[in-house]
Design a protein around this motif. Structure first.
Motif, PDB file in Angstrom:
ATOM      1  N   ARG A   1      41.018  43.616  37.211  1.00  0.00           N
ATOM      2  CA  ARG A   1      41.072  42.237  36.683  1.00  0.00           C
ATOM      3  C   ARG A   1      42.426  41.603  37.007  1.00  0.00           C
ATOM      4  NH1 ARG A   1      38.160  39.602  32.661  1.00  0.00           N
ATOM      5  NH2 ARG A   1      36.512  40.599  33.866  1.00  0.00           N
TER       6      ARG A   1
ATOM      7  N   ASP B   1      35.833  39.636  38.285  1.00  0.00           N
ATOM      8  CA  ASP B   1      35.426  38.258  38.010  1.00  0.00           C
ATOM      9  C   ASP B   1      35.941  37.837  36.634  1.00  0.00           C
ATOM     10  OD1 ASP B   1      34.168  35.908  37.386  1.00  0.00           O
ATOM     11  OD2 ASP B   1      32.148  36.600  37.876  1.00  0.00           O
ATOM     12  N   PRO B   2      36.914  36.910  36.588  1.00  0.00           N
ATOM     13  CA  PRO B   2      37.526  36.564  35.287  1.00  0.00           C
ATOM     14  C   PRO B   2      36.556  35.912  34.317  1.00  0.00           C
ATOM     15  CG  PRO B   2      38.355  35.143  37.056  1.00  0.00           C
ATOM     16  CD  PRO B   2      37.537  36.200  37.719  1.00  0.00           C
ATOM     17  N   GLU B   3      35.386  35.499  34.807  1.00  0.00           N
ATOM     18  CA  GLU B   3      34.383  34.927  33.902  1.00  0.00           C
ATOM     19  C   GLU B   3      33.641  35.997  33.109  1.00  0.00           C
ATOM     20  OE1 GLU B   3      33.847  31.513  33.698  1.00  0.00           O
ATOM     21  OE2 GLU B   3      35.675  31.504  34.928  1.00  0.00           O
ATOM     22  N   GLU B   4      33.731  37.245  33.577  1.00  0.00           N
ATOM     23  CA  GLU B   4      32.968  38.327  32.944  1.00  0.00           C
ATOM     24  C   GLU B   4      33.820  39.018  31.879  1.00  0.00           C
ATOM     25  OE1 GLU B   4      29.920  39.524  33.562  1.00  0.00           O
ATOM     26  OE2 GLU B   4      29.363  38.505  35.438  1.00  0.00           O
ATOM     27  N   PRO B   5      33.261  39.268  30.701  1.00  0.00           N
ATOM     28  CA  PRO B   5      34.035  40.023  29.700  1.00  0.00           C
ATOM     29  C   PRO B   5      34.423  41.400  30.252  1.00  0.00           C
ATOM     30  CG  PRO B   5      32.038  39.072  28.733  1.00  0.00           C
ATOM     31  CD  PRO B   5      31.926  38.886  30.217  1.00  0.00           C
TER      32      PRO B   5
ATOM     33  N   THR C   1      43.132  38.351  39.821  1.00  0.00           N
ATOM     34  CA  THR C   1      43.497  37.041  39.257  1.00  0.00           C
ATOM     35  C   THR C   1      44.940  36.654  39.542  1.00  0.00           C
ATOM     36  OG1 THR C   1      43.969  38.177  37.157  1.00  0.00           O
ATOM     37  CG2 THR C   1      41.789  37.162  37.379  1.00  0.00           C
TER      38      THR C   1
ATOM     39  N   ARG D   1      32.270  43.162  38.658  1.00  0.00           N
ATOM     40  CA  ARG D   1      32.312  42.337  37.443  1.00  0.00           C
ATOM     41  C   ARG D   1      33.736  42.305  36.888  1.00  0.00           C
ATOM     42  NH1 ARG D   1      27.532  43.178  33.168  1.00  0.00           N
ATOM     43  NH2 ARG D   1      28.411  41.175  32.478  1.00  0.00           N
TER      44      ARG D   1
END
Lengths: 280, 280
Positions: free
Chosen positions: B91, B54-58, B95, B51
């Motif tokens: 993170r 995944d940059p979509e996940e906080p 990215t 998670r």
């Protein structure tokens, strides 16, 4: 934890179990194979183990993915045989009760495409294997993907392929006979207590005493495999120092009972699925 | 390998590095904390690390998921601090380039919701922490989710919360100063050679000599933390047997430099991202 997580943990607990004569363990690297490569192999195999847990994914592809991930992460073959045993067991656990009967059902449902993926997996890792059975040179696993047309011609499923070596390869024997040694060893692990890495080492020594190791027979001949088995039998009630001395000797001789480690990892997985835990 | 895989491998290599005075390592369990629990903790953390990639996940939720998975698998707190450092680094790596500047950007983009998830993470594991800064009793992390309303009232992001303890908590200091010790140690790991578990042990001893360990200061006071640091400094050029004797002594005294292990794991991750590998 999920079945894929327990399978990865089983790989890690197996390699950490010590002393495990002739094998890499928490106490020992081999000259050309290090503990840290097994850690990486387990991490790299996880994605394939997750595919094995998904009943929509072909089991052979899941196995090939696990082997490719392992080899990419470890840079060598660390856990090919473990993964061969774990793939159907993870599928069984992820889809219902983990019983010998249901595992046999998973084996019997394998296809020719699963067999093709199994052969392709040999292209990802350097696996020591015996000569193919008589009349089966076309099906030599060392041919890797090149053997796939012969597989398709003969219509052999993955279960059929493993049946060909079930009498002389312990992992193939487990696949085609309902994983008897794996489940028996899992019950022993469940019934004992103490840290799981110690139980893993005990399970390994017990399995080693039960039958000649396939990898030792492949690399050193049947006589050496029988001798190692007899020595393990004598050590069943010995203290850990005596087992360590045997470990020193096997490493010195380059004798590596890798198939027995495969069975140990699979038994750890079954025991974890049945509730054994590092939390205990 | 993916960033999440490398992060999990970093956790495994860290705990396998030996001798790591005062800590669980390949050679040693502690009375109440075993090697196998760290293996399980790493496996259980993986889903949260994915998670984090995944940059979509906080980011806070990813961290909380990793801690919850770790605690569920290990049954105790094995790698809370490691995961706090790894979450923003994973993170960053997932990215784009893993640089100190980009890691600082990830830290600066954290939100109040990330801070709330960080507090909730303390409800999953028993974490040794210091008293909160003066005037910040409402923000004591030991309050777990109960502190969330105070966080919201003050509008504190996760970066703000860690800034409060940056002067006395080495992990918080890394977060808010662009991970200087982590990246410096990663460069040392890259520049050295030999098995990664040996490099991990060297990195640990080097970090231990660099500054007093936060966990030692929390559990035993600043004087003991300073003494341990000085002893580590004297051992920089010592042989492994001398380091092992120091390890025996710290274990005997119950002194566990856990924060230094956190920094080691994070440095291993950065080194793995930069191409260091168990394949070497």
């Amino acid at each position: 934890m999920t079945p894929a997580e327990r399978a990865e943990l089983a790989l890690l607990l197996e390699v950490a179990g010590a002393p495990k004569p002739g094998n890499v363990d928490r106490e020992r690297d081999l000259a050309d194979l290090r503990f840290e490569q097994f850690l990486a192999g387990a991490v790299g195999a996880r994605a394939g183990l997750e595919r094995a847990a998904d009943p929509e994914e072909p089991l052979g592809d899941a196995f090939e993915t696990a082997v490719a991930g392992m080899a990419d992460a470890a840079g060598t073959n660390t856990q090919f045989g473990c993964l061969l045993l774990l793939a159907p067991l993870v599928r069984t656990a992820a889809t219902g009760d983990l019983t010998r009967e249901r595992a046999t059902g998973v084996v019997e449902s394998t296809t020719v495409a699963d067999a093709a993926a199994f052969y392709r997996a040999f292209d990802h890792a350097d696996v020591a294997v015996q000569e193919p059975p008589e009349g089966a040179a076309e099906l030599d696993v060392r041919r890797g993907a090149n053997a796939v047309p012969a597989l398709r011609d003969r219509g052999l499923t993955l279960a059929d392929v493993l049946e060909l070596s079930a009498d002389r390869d312990a992992n193939a024997g487990e696949w085609t006979r309902g994983f008897p040694r794996v489940f028996r060893t899992a019950a022993q692990i469940e019934a004992s207590d103490g840290p799981l890495v110690d139980r893993a080492a005990d399970a390994f020594l017990h399995l080693l005493a039960e039958a000649p190791d396939t990898l030792v027979a492949t690399n050193h001949g049947e006589a050496v495999a029988r001798e190692v088995r007899e020595r393990a039998l004598e050590l069943q009630s010995a203290d850990r120092d005596a087992v360590r001395a045997f470990a020193d000797e096997l490493v010195e001789r380059g004798v590596n009972p890798g198939t027995t480690a495969d069975l140990t990892a699979a038994a750890l997985f079954v025991a974890l699925e049945r509730g054994v835990s590092v939390r205990d």
